[in-house]
Design a protein around this motif. Structure first.
Motif, mmCIF file in Angstrom:
data_model
loop_
_atom_site.group_PDB
_atom_site.id
_atom_site.type_symbol
_atom_site.label_atom_id
_atom_site.label_comp_id
_atom_site.label_asym_id
_atom_site.label_seq_id
_atom_site.Cartn_x
_atom_site.Cartn_y
_atom_site.Cartn_z
ATOM 1 N N ILE B 84 -5.073 32.102 -20.812
ATOM 2 C CA ILE B 84 -4.869 31.113 -20.019
ATOM 3 C C ILE B 84 -6.355 30.591 -19.460
ATOM 4 O O ILE B 84 -6.815 29.378 -19.434
ATOM 5 C CB ILE B 84 -4.005 31.635 -18.828
ATOM 6 N N LEU B 85 -7.245 31.576 -19.177
ATOM 7 C CA LEU B 85 -8.679 31.195 -18.689
ATOM 8 C C LEU B 85 -9.447 30.738 -19.708
ATOM 9 O O LEU B 85 -10.145 29.694 -19.488
ATOM 10 C CB LEU B 85 -9.196 32.392 -18.193
ATOM 11 N N LEU B 86 -9.311 30.992 -20.992
ATOM 12 C CA LEU B 86 -9.853 30.298 -22.122
ATOM 13 C C LEU B 86 -9.576 29.138 -22.290
ATOM 14 O O LEU B 86 -10.530 28.228 -22.522
ATOM 15 C CB LEU B 86 -9.537 31.273 -23.572
ATOM 16 N N LEU B 87 -8.229 28.804 -22.043
ATOM 17 C CA LEU B 87 -7.896 27.264 -22.398
ATOM 18 C C LEU B 87 -8.525 26.446 -21.156
ATOM 19 O O LEU B 87 -8.891 25.253 -21.251
ATOM 20 C CB LEU B 87 -6.377 27.248 -22.390
ATOM 21 N N PHE B 88 -8.533 27.109 -19.983
ATOM 22 C CA PHE B 88 -9.102 26.504 -18.414
ATOM 23 C C PHE B 88 -10.582 26.032 -19.023
ATOM 24 O O PHE B 88 -10.907 24.959 -18.531
ATOM 25 C CB PHE B 88 -9.123 27.534 -17.475
ATOM 26 N N VAL B 89 -11.282 27.019 -19.618
ATOM 27 C CA VAL B 89 -12.619 26.799 -19.895
ATOM 28 C C VAL B 89 -12.603 25.651 -20.980
ATOM 29 O O VAL B 89 -13.667 24.720 -20.965
ATOM 30 C CB VAL B 89 -13.513 28.187 -20.497
ATOM 31 N N ALA B 90 -11.730 25.775 -21.703
ATOM 32 C CA ALA B 90 -11.839 24.686 -22.967
ATOM 33 C C ALA B 90 -11.490 23.388 -22.355
ATOM 34 O O ALA B 90 -12.346 22.433 -22.725
ATOM 35 C CB ALA B 90 -10.666 24.947 -23.951
ATOM 36 N N GLY B 91 -10.785 23.497 -21.373
ATOM 37 C CA GLY B 91 -10.623 22.176 -20.511
ATOM 38 C C GLY B 91 -11.733 21.513 -19.580
ATOM 39 O O GLY B 91 -12.371 20.227 -19.756
ATOM 40 N N LEU B 92 -12.423 22.397 -19.102
ATOM 41 C CA LEU B 92 -13.595 22.212 -18.458
ATOM 42 C C LEU B 92 -14.773 21.442 -19.434
ATOM 43 O O LEU B 92 -15.495 20.607 -18.785
ATOM 44 C CB LEU B 92 -14.372 23.574 -17.805
ATOM 45 N N GLU B 93 -14.792 21.902 -20.503
ATOM 46 C CA GLU B 93 -15.725 21.406 -21.502
ATOM 47 C C GLU B 93 -15.584 19.975 -21.932
ATOM 48 O O GLU B 93 -16.634 19.526 -22.307
ATOM 49 C CB GLU B 93 -15.947 22.274 -22.859
#
Lengths: 275, 414
Positions: B84-93
Motif C-alpha cells: 500500500i505504501l509503495l503505491l502511495f509513493v508511486a502516486g506521489l511521483e
C-alpha cells in the motif's frame, strides 16, 4: 523600451492612482499613452477624465483617449492591437470568496489573450513610487531567455536596487530519492549538481546581457515554479514579479489550470507578463 | 485481542532482521553493477527463500519462515502495508502538472505506449491461454491483466536512467517522464477494475465498478486535492515538521486505501490516487516528498521485494519458453507503441526508438501487479516468475539500449 503604453480605465475609485502609476512609467520610458475605456462615452465621464488628466499632470499631446463599446476583453485587446501598444497596464482587484482570488475573469482573459506585454498593478498609489525589489522567473522555459533580457532592461530603466532571478529544480524530491541509492557523498554530489545546473542555466543567459547598475541574485528552489515564485515574492516583500507567457490556451488549460493561473490566484505583488 | 507469544515475537523480529539485512547487502551489490536496488532486493528474497536457502539449508529456512504461523501472519500484514505504501509513493511521483506542461506529445506517447502493449499483452494470452498458464480462472480477466502488466512503465527506473544519461531535463527526458506518469494512472485504473472482479468483494457490476473507480479518481483529483490544499498549509504551520506531515499523510493514505477496499476496488488504488492528489498539491514541499520516499523506499520496499522470493521457488517455476514469450511481447509492445507515438509526435527515428527503450523499463510496479494477481489466483507461479524476470530484464536493458539508440548524439555532445 516601450513606445506605446495602454491603460484600461473603468472609472473606479482607483482610476486616479492607476493613471498616476502609468504616467510615471510613460515618463520613464518616454512613451505615448493610450487611455482605453470600454463603455458609453458621456459628457459626464469625459469631464471626469479631463479633470483627472489635468490633476495628474499628463501630457495631453502624448495621450490618446479611446472610447469603445462592446465586450470589455475583446475591445481592450482590439484597441491595443489597433494602436500598436506594446505594454498594457491594468489594475487587479482582490476578491474574497471561498478561495482568495486576485484577478477577475476579465483580468485573466486580458492576460491570457493579449498579444502585448501586460503590467498588472495590485495596489496603485496616487504618489507612484518606483519598483525596488524585482523577482524574475528564471525557470527553464522556452520564453525564459527573452523574459530575463526584457526584465533586466525594465529594471535598468527603473534603477531597481535588487533583482532576484528564481529558478527551480524539476521533480527534486523524486530525483533526490532516486539518487539516494548512492553513498552520502554521491547524494550530496547529486544535490550540488542539480543546484549548479540551474545556476549555470541562468548565468549562461546573463553572459551576453547588459547588467550594468543591477545587483543580481540567482536563487534556486525546489517545487512547482509558480508556487515557489509566489512564496519567494512574499518572503522578500517584492514589489514586482516579471514572468513570460507565450502559450496558446486550450480547453484542457481551463480544466487543469497551469502555472500562470496559480500566480494570478495568489498574486503576491505587481506582475509584469512579457509576451 | 489475541497477541503474539514470546517466541512468535522473536521469530517475527528475526524474519524482519534477516530480510532487511540481506536486502541491503544485495542492493549494495546491485548498485556496484549500476543496477537498481530492487534487482538486489529480489535476489535477496531468492537467496533467503525456498529457491536457495530452502535447498541448501532447509532446517534454517523452515525455522525462520515456516515454523511459526502467527509470526508469518504478522509478517504478511507488514508486507501488505508495504504494498500500500509503495503505491502511495508511486502516486506521489505523478505530477499532473508536468504532464500538462509537456502537452500533446506526452499524451500521444503514453497512450500509444499503453494501447499497443496492452493489445499485444491481451491477444496472445487470450488465444494461447494454456501456454501462458491460465488454470481455471476467467480467460478474459486473465488476458486483461496480462495487457495491463505489459503497459505500465516504472517511473523511478526511468528517472534514474535519464539522470545517469544527463537526459532528464531535455525535451525527450521530460516527455518520457510525463508519459510514464500517464501510463501509471491509466494502468492502475484498469488494474483496479480487473482486481474488483477477482477478489471476494466482486459484488458490483462492471458498469458500477468502472463508474465508482472513475468517480473516486475524479473526486480525489478535484475536490480531494482542493481539500488537501486547504489542510496542508495548516499542518505545515501548526504541527511538528516533518512529523505531523508524515504521520497524517500516512493516516490519510490508509484511510483512502480502506475506503477503496470497502468499495470493492482494492486498497492499493485508494493509496495510489491519494498519493497523486497529495503529490500534486502546491503545499507538499519537495523536501517532504523526499523524506516520504526515503522512509518507504528503504524500509518497506525491501521487505516487500524480499518477501516475493520467500513465496516462490524461482528455480522450480523457471519456464524458459514462457519467459522468452513474455519478454518478446513486452519488448515489442512498448518499443513499437511508445516509439511510434514519439515518431508521430515529430521525433526522428532514432530518438523515437530511444523513447521506446526508455519507456520499456518496467520494474517494481509490474512485480506488485503480479504478486496481487498471484495472491488472487489469477496467474500461476510460473507466469509470476516470468513477469518478475521481464521486469528485471526490461529495467536492466533500458539504459544501455537508450545509449545505443542515441550513441551518435552522446558522442557529439562529449
Amino acid at each position: 523600451m516601450y513606445q506605446k503604453v495602454a491603460l484600461a480605465i473603468a472609472f473606479s475609485p482607483r482610476m486616479e492612482a492607476l493613471i498616476s502609476e502609468t504616467k510615471r512609467l510613460v515618463q520613464l520610458f518616454g512613451s505615448d499613452l493610450i487611455l482605453i475605456h470600454i463603455g458609453k462615452k458621456t459628457d459626464e465621464l469625459e469631464a471626469k477624465l479631463d479633470e483627472i488628466i489635468i490633476k495628474t499632470g499628463l501630457d495631453k499631446l502624448k495621450t490618446e483617449l479611446i472610447w469603445k463599446e462592446g465586450k470589455p476583453v475583446k475591445m481592450i485587446l482590439q484597441a491595443c492591437k489597433e494602436q500598436k501598444a506594446d505594454l498594457l497596464v491594468a489594475g487587479a482587484l482582490k476578491r474574497e470568496k471561498m478561495l482568495t482570488y486576485y484577478m477577475g475573469s476579465v483580468g485573466r482573459k486580458v492576460i491570457r489573450k493579449s498579444s502585448c506585454s501586460v503590467l498588472t498593478l495590485i495596489n496603485p498609489q496616487v504618489n507612484a513610487k518606483r519598483f525596488s525589489k524585482v523577482v524574475i522567473n528564471g525557470t527553464q522555459l522556452e520564453v525564459t531567455p527573452k523574459v530575463i533580457e526584457q526584465g533586466l532592461k525594465f529594471c535598468q530603466n527603473e534603477q531597481v536596487s535588487q533583482v532576484h532571478i528564481l529558478n527551480e529544480i524539476k521533480l527534486y524530491g523524486l530525483r533526490m530519492a532516486t539518487a539516494a541509492e548512492g553513498s552520502e557523498d554521491e547524494v550530496s554530489n547529486t544535490r550540488r549538481k542539480l543546484i549548479q545546473e540551474e545556476i549555470k542555466y541562468v548565468e549562461e543567459i546573463l553572459t551576453d546581457l547588459d547588467k550594468s547598475g543591477l545587483r543580481i541574485n540567482i536563487k534556486v528552489t525546489a517545487g512547482k515554479w509558480a508556487v515557489e515564485l509566489v512564496r519567494y515574492c512574499e518572503s522578500i516583500n517584492a514589489d514586482l514579479l516579471i514572468m513570460g507567457d507565450e502559450r496558446g490556451y486550450t480547453f484542457i488549460d481551463r480544466l487543469f489550470p497551469h502555472d500562470l493561473e496559480e500566480v494570478l490566484t495568489e498574486l503576491p505583488c505587481n506582475l509584469l507578463i512579457i509576451k | 485481542m489475541e497477541s503474539l507469544a514470546h517466541k512468535d515475537v522473536i521469530n517475527l523480529l528475526l524474519q524482519l532482521a534477516s530480510m532487511l539485512l540481506l536486502a541491503r547487502v544485495f542492493a549494495e551489490i546491485a548498485q556496484k553493477f549500476n543496477q537498481p536496488s530492487v534487482v538486489g532486493e529480489i535476489l535477496a528474497g531468492v537467496v533467503l527463500g525456498p529457491t536457495i536457502l530452502g535447498y541448501l539449508g532447509p532446517e534454517v529456512f523452515e525455522f525462520l519462515f515456516q515454523s511459526n504461523p502467527s509470526s508469518n501472519l504478522a509478517l504478511d500484514g507488514i508486507v501488505q502495508m508495504a504494498v500500500i505504501l509503495l503505491l502511495f509513493v508511486a502516486g506521489l511521483e505523478v505530477e499532473l502538472h508536468l504532464v500538462w506542461s509537456q502537452g500533446k506529445s506526452a499524451l500521444v506517447i503514453s497512450l500509444l505506449g499503453l494501447v499497443i502493449p496492452f493489445v499485444l499483452g491481451f491477444i496472445f494470452p487470450y488465444f494461447f491461454s494454456e501456454f501462458f498458464g491460465l488454470g481455471e480462472g476467467n480467460r478474459l480477466l486473465f488476458s486483461l491483466f496480462m495487457g495491463t502488466a505489459m503497459s505500465i512503465t516504472a517511473l523511478p527506473v526511468v528517472v534514474r536512467i535519464l539522470m545517469d544519461m544527463n537526459l532528464f531535463k531535455t525535451k525527450m527526458g521530460m516527455v518520457i517522464v510525463a508519459g510514464a506518469m500517464v501510463n501509471d494512472i491509466i494502468g492502475w485504473l484498469i488494474f483496479s477494475v480487473i482486481l474488483s472482479f477477482m477478489g471476494e468483494t466482486a459484488n458490483l457490476s462492471l458498469f458500477n465498478t468502472i463508474g465508482i473507480t472513475l468517480l473516486f479518481t475524479a473526486f480525489m483529483l478535484t475536490l480531494g486535492k482542493a481539500l488537501i490544499n486547504r489542510v496542508l498549509p495548516w499542518i505545515n504551520k501548526k504541527l511538528a515538521w516533518p512529523g505531523g506531515l508524515l504521520s497524517l499523510s500516512m493516516a490519510f493514505c490508509f484511510l483512502a486505501a480502506a475506503f477503496t477496499e470497502w468499495l470493492g476496488i482494492h486498497a492499493i488504488f485508494g493509496a495510489f490516487i491519494f498519493g497523486v492528489a497529495l503529490g500534486d498539491s502546491d503545499h507538499l514541499s519537495e523536501k517532504a516528498k523526499e523524506i516520504i520516499h526515503q522512509f518507504i523506499n528503504n524500509i518497506f520496499a525491501p521487505l516487500f521485494f524480499v518477501s516475493i522470493g520467500l513465496k516462490i521457488d524461482f528455480a522450480a517455476n523457471f519456464d524458459v519458453l514462457l519467459i522468452l514469450a513474455i519478454l518478446a511481447i513486452s519488448f515489442a509492445g512498448k518499443i513499437v507503441g511508445s516509439g511510434f507515438g514519439a515518431y508521430r509526435s515529430g521525433y526522428k527515428f532514432k530518438d523515437a526508438l530511444a523513447v521506446g527503450f526508455g519507456m520499456n523499463a518496467r520494474g517494481a510496479m509490474e512485480i506488485i501487479l503480479g504478486i496481487i494477481a498471484l495472491d488472487n489466483g489469477l496467474i500461476d507461479e510460473k507466469l509470476f516468475v516470468a513477469l518478475v524476470v521481464m521486469a528485471l530484464v526490461t529495467s536492466m536493458t533500458s539504459g544501455p539500449l537508450m545509449k545505443w539508440a542515441l550513441r551518435e548524439k552522446i558522442v557529439q555532445s562529449h
